[in-house]
Design an enzyme around this catalytic site. Structure first.
Site, PDB file in Angstrom:
ATOM      1  N   SER A  87       0.867  -1.163   0.000  1.00  0.00           N
ATOM      2  CA  SER A  87       0.000   0.000   0.000  1.00  0.00           C
ATOM      3  C   SER A  87       0.909   1.219   0.000  1.00  0.00           C
ATOM      4  O   SER A  87       1.746   1.369   0.888  1.00  0.00           O
ATOM      5  CB  SER A  87      -0.861  -0.040   1.272  1.00  0.00           C
ATOM      6  OG  SER A  87      -1.589   1.149   1.401  1.00  0.00           O
ATOM      7  N   LYS A 113      -1.300  -0.968  -4.221  1.00  0.00           N
ATOM      8  CA  LYS A 113      -2.475  -0.156  -3.892  1.00  0.00           C
ATOM      9  C   LYS A 113      -2.019   1.288  -3.741  1.00  0.00           C
ATOM     10  O   LYS A 113      -1.048   1.564  -3.037  1.00  0.00           O
ATOM     11  CB  LYS A 113      -3.075  -0.680  -2.596  1.00  0.00           C
ATOM     12  CG  LYS A 113      -4.155   0.190  -2.010  1.00  0.00           C
ATOM     13  CD  LYS A 113      -4.930  -0.592  -0.962  1.00  0.00           C
ATOM     14  CE  LYS A 113      -4.636  -0.074   0.427  1.00  0.00           C
ATOM     15  NZ  LYS A 113      -5.414  -0.807   1.452  1.00  0.00           N
ATOM     16  N   LEU A 114      -2.720   2.187  -4.419  1.00  0.00           N
ATOM     17  CA  LEU A 114      -2.369   3.610  -4.341  1.00  0.00           C
ATOM     18  C   LEU A 114      -3.464   4.357  -3.593  1.00  0.00           C
ATOM     19  O   LEU A 114      -4.656   4.166  -3.856  1.00  0.00           O
ATOM     20  CB  LEU A 114      -2.242   4.196  -5.748  1.00  0.00           C
ATOM     21  CG  LEU A 114      -1.165   3.563  -6.634  1.00  0.00           C
ATOM     22  CD1 LEU A 114      -1.272   4.102  -8.060  1.00  0.00           C
ATOM     23  CD2 LEU A 114       0.227   3.847  -6.067  1.00  0.00           C
ATOM     24  N   LYS A 115      -3.057   5.212  -2.689  1.00  0.00           N
ATOM     25  CA  LYS A 115      -4.028   6.077  -2.020  1.00  0.00           C
ATOM     26  C   LYS A 115      -4.412   7.182  -3.006  1.00  0.00           C
ATOM     27  O   LYS A 115      -3.539   7.746  -3.678  1.00  0.00           O
ATOM     28  CB  LYS A 115      -3.420   6.688  -0.761  1.00  0.00           C
ATOM     29  CG  LYS A 115      -3.072   5.651   0.311  1.00  0.00           C
ATOM     30  CD  LYS A 115      -4.281   5.195   1.105  1.00  0.00           C
ATOM     31  CE  LYS A 115      -3.872   4.147   2.142  1.00  0.00           C
ATOM     32  NZ  LYS A 115      -5.017   3.657   2.920  1.00  0.00           N
ATOM     33  N   ASP A 140      -7.222   3.167  -2.982  1.00  0.00           N
ATOM     34  CA  ASP A 140      -7.916   3.280  -1.692  1.00  0.00           C
ATOM     35  C   ASP A 140      -8.192   4.754  -1.438  1.00  0.00           C
ATOM     36  O   ASP A 140      -7.271   5.574  -1.403  1.00  0.00           O
ATOM     37  CB  ASP A 140      -7.028   2.716  -0.570  1.00  0.00           C
ATOM     38  CG  ASP A 140      -7.770   2.658   0.773  1.00  0.00           C
ATOM     39  OD1 ASP A 140      -8.927   3.112   0.848  1.00  0.00           O
ATOM     40  OD2 ASP A 140      -7.165   2.159   1.747  1.00  0.00           O
ATOM     41  N   GLU A 165     -11.206   0.910  -3.222  1.00  0.00           N
ATOM     42  CA  GLU A 165     -11.460   0.654  -1.807  1.00  0.00           C
ATOM     43  C   GLU A 165     -12.090   1.862  -1.121  1.00  0.00           C
ATOM     44  O   GLU A 165     -11.596   2.989  -1.246  1.00  0.00           O
ATOM     45  CB  GLU A 165     -10.120   0.295  -1.133  1.00  0.00           C
ATOM     46  CG  GLU A 165     -10.269  -0.178   0.296  1.00  0.00           C
ATOM     47  CD  GLU A 165      -8.926  -0.668   0.859  1.00  0.00           C
ATOM     48  OE1 GLU A 165      -8.010  -0.972   0.061  1.00  0.00           O
ATOM     49  OE2 GLU A 165      -8.797  -0.728   2.085  1.00  0.00           O
ATOM     50  N   ASP A 190     -13.862  -1.380   3.463  1.00  0.00           N
ATOM     51  CA  ASP A 190     -12.893  -1.448   4.552  1.00  0.00           C
ATOM     52  C   ASP A 190     -13.556  -0.868   5.805  1.00  0.00           C
ATOM     53  O   ASP A 190     -14.188  -1.578   6.589  1.00  0.00           O
ATOM     54  CB  ASP A 190     -11.615  -0.679   4.142  1.00  0.00           C
ATOM     55  CG  ASP A 190     -10.581  -0.537   5.257  1.00  0.00           C
ATOM     56  OD1 ASP A 190     -10.850  -0.918   6.406  1.00  0.00           O
ATOM     57  OD2 ASP A 190      -9.472  -0.012   4.985  1.00  0.00           O
ATOM     58  N   LYS A 214      -9.745  -6.367   8.580  1.00  0.00           N
ATOM     59  CA  LYS A 214      -8.725  -5.995   9.565  1.00  0.00           C
ATOM     60  C   LYS A 214      -9.209  -6.564  10.891  1.00  0.00           C
ATOM     61  O   LYS A 214     -10.304  -6.219  11.346  1.00  0.00           O
ATOM     62  CB  LYS A 214      -8.578  -4.475   9.653  1.00  0.00           C
ATOM     63  CG  LYS A 214      -7.940  -3.873   8.400  1.00  0.00           C
ATOM     64  CD  LYS A 214      -7.877  -2.363   8.448  1.00  0.00           C
ATOM     65  CE  LYS A 214      -7.196  -1.815   7.194  1.00  0.00           C
ATOM     66  NZ  LYS A 214      -7.447  -0.372   7.013  1.00  0.00           N
ATOM     67  N   GLY A 242      -4.036  -3.887   6.850  1.00  0.00           N
ATOM     68  CA  GLY A 242      -3.038  -3.663   7.890  1.00  0.00           C
ATOM     69  C   GLY A 242      -3.247  -2.315   8.545  1.00  0.00           C
ATOM     70  O   GLY A 242      -3.862  -1.414   7.975  1.00  0.00           O
ATOM     71  N   LEU A 244      -0.482  -0.781  10.231  1.00  0.00           N
ATOM     72  CA  LEU A 244       0.917  -0.461  10.592  1.00  0.00           C
ATOM     73  C   LEU A 244       1.368  -1.250  11.817  1.00  0.00           C
ATOM     74  O   LEU A 244       2.090  -0.735  12.666  1.00  0.00           O
ATOM     75  CB  LEU A 244       1.105   1.037  10.865  1.00  0.00           C
ATOM     76  CG  LEU A 244       0.437   2.038   9.913  1.00  0.00           C
ATOM     77  CD1 LEU A 244       0.810   3.459  10.315  1.00  0.00           C
ATOM     78  CD2 LEU A 244       0.812   1.789   8.470  1.00  0.00           C
TER      79      LEU A 244
HETATM   80 MG    MG Z   1      -8.362   0.996   3.362  1.00  0.00          MG
END
Ligand code: MG
Length: 320
Positions: A87, A113-115, A140, A165, A190, A214, A242, A244
């Protein structure tokens, strides 16, 4: 570590007194035979799933250790490695984004995955897709968009994303169903999913076609398994998100992701992407896009007590 309620409502400074004064005293010195006993003892208390999951997940680890079995076996998984992706946060420029993607694809990560956020979306994805025509890409939005942004999300339909996402509000399902009906790209939920009941409702109204699990967000492994099983029965893939985590939480995530319907690469990437030094003795590092499942009883990793001691800022002793 993030200490403010910027993801869901929970935050560390709120969780600590709740654990200390309410949750943990109700568990200590009790006769608990399975994880369901733990969740039942905490069931009267609303929400606060991350705090509850801390107790529940620790119990799973102890239970597995008491049986001398790896946690994944108790959870119902049977893989010795799991597929992982990365991510990537919002970078300073498109070219830095491409560099980061290249670096992680070179390391073998199985999806990127790109924000995204308003103003940092369609142009970015067009640019990235041009450079990486065959990469498995997802985005996301962390709840940055509203119904009015549907045309933007529809533009993203062109770029073969594996999923989009959580585009809409963190507590929404209804509006997600409205935009999913008008998108070809699957929506992955999510923040909106806190339980198997939420998944049932989401799938009933077509709010998404992929679920990010999660463990903390849903209150522990038991609920994560319920979500996994329900999604599986409906043909909906899941993957492990995740937060972190340090090595302890990361090991839990890896064990959970051995279940069969975790069919998409998760965010359980190498510890070294997040920490200079982790608080466990083992190293949790992916190789060519696969994360090995730690072997041995329980979560299969050991706390580096010396390092933990040297970096401790706060200590609490809880008695029954
Ligand atoms: Mg997310």
């Amino acid at each position: 570590m993030e200490t403010l309620p910027l993801y869901r409502e929970e935050f560390v400074a709120g969780a600590v007194p709740l654990l200390k004064d309410v949750f943990i005293p109700r568990i200590l010195r009790q006769d608990l035979s399975d994880p369901g006993d733990v969740t039942n003892r905490l069931a009267a208390f609303r929400g606060n799933r991350m705090a509850k999951s801390m107790v529940e997940m620790a119990f799973w680890d102890l239970l597995a250790k008491s049986q001398n079995r790896p946690l994944c076996q108790l959870l119902g998984g049977d893989r010795d490695q799991i597929p992982v992706g990365v991510s990537l946060g919002i970078q300073k420029s498109f070219s830095e984004t491409r560099d980061q993607i290249q670096k992680h694809l070179d390391q073998g990560y199985q999806r990127v995955k790109l924000k995204i956020k308003p103003g940092w979306d369609v142009d970015l994805i067009r640019d990235v897709r041009g450079a990486f025509p065959n990469a498995v890409l997802t985005v996301d939005a962390n709840s940055c968009y509203t119904l009015e942004d549907l045309p933007v999300l529809q533009e993203l339909d062109r770029y073969g994303l594996d999923y989009i996402e959580q585009p809409l509000a963190y507590d929404d399902l209804i509006d997600h169903s409205k935009i999913q009906a008008r998108l070809n790209t699957p929506i992955c939920l999510d923040e909106s999913i806190l339980s198997a009941e939420d998944v049932r409702k989401a799938l009933e109204i077509g709010a998404g076609r992929v679920i990010n699990i999660k463990v903390g967000r849903v209150g522990g492994h038991l609920e994560a398994i319920r979500i996994h099983d329900l999604a599986h029965s409906k043909g909906v893939p899941v993957w492990c998100g995740g937060m972190l985590e340090s090595g302890i939480g990361r090991a839990h995530n890896i064990h959970l992701a051995t279940l069969a319907n975790f069919s998409k690469p998760g965010d359980t990437s190498s510890s070294s992407r997040y920490w200079h030094r982790d608080i466990i003795l083992e190293s949790l590092e992916a190789s060519q896009g696969w994360m090995p499942v730690p072997k041995g009883p329980g979560i299969g990793v050991h706390v580096d007590w010396e390092f933990l001691k040297s970096s401790t800022v706060y200590r609490e002793l809880i008695r029954p």
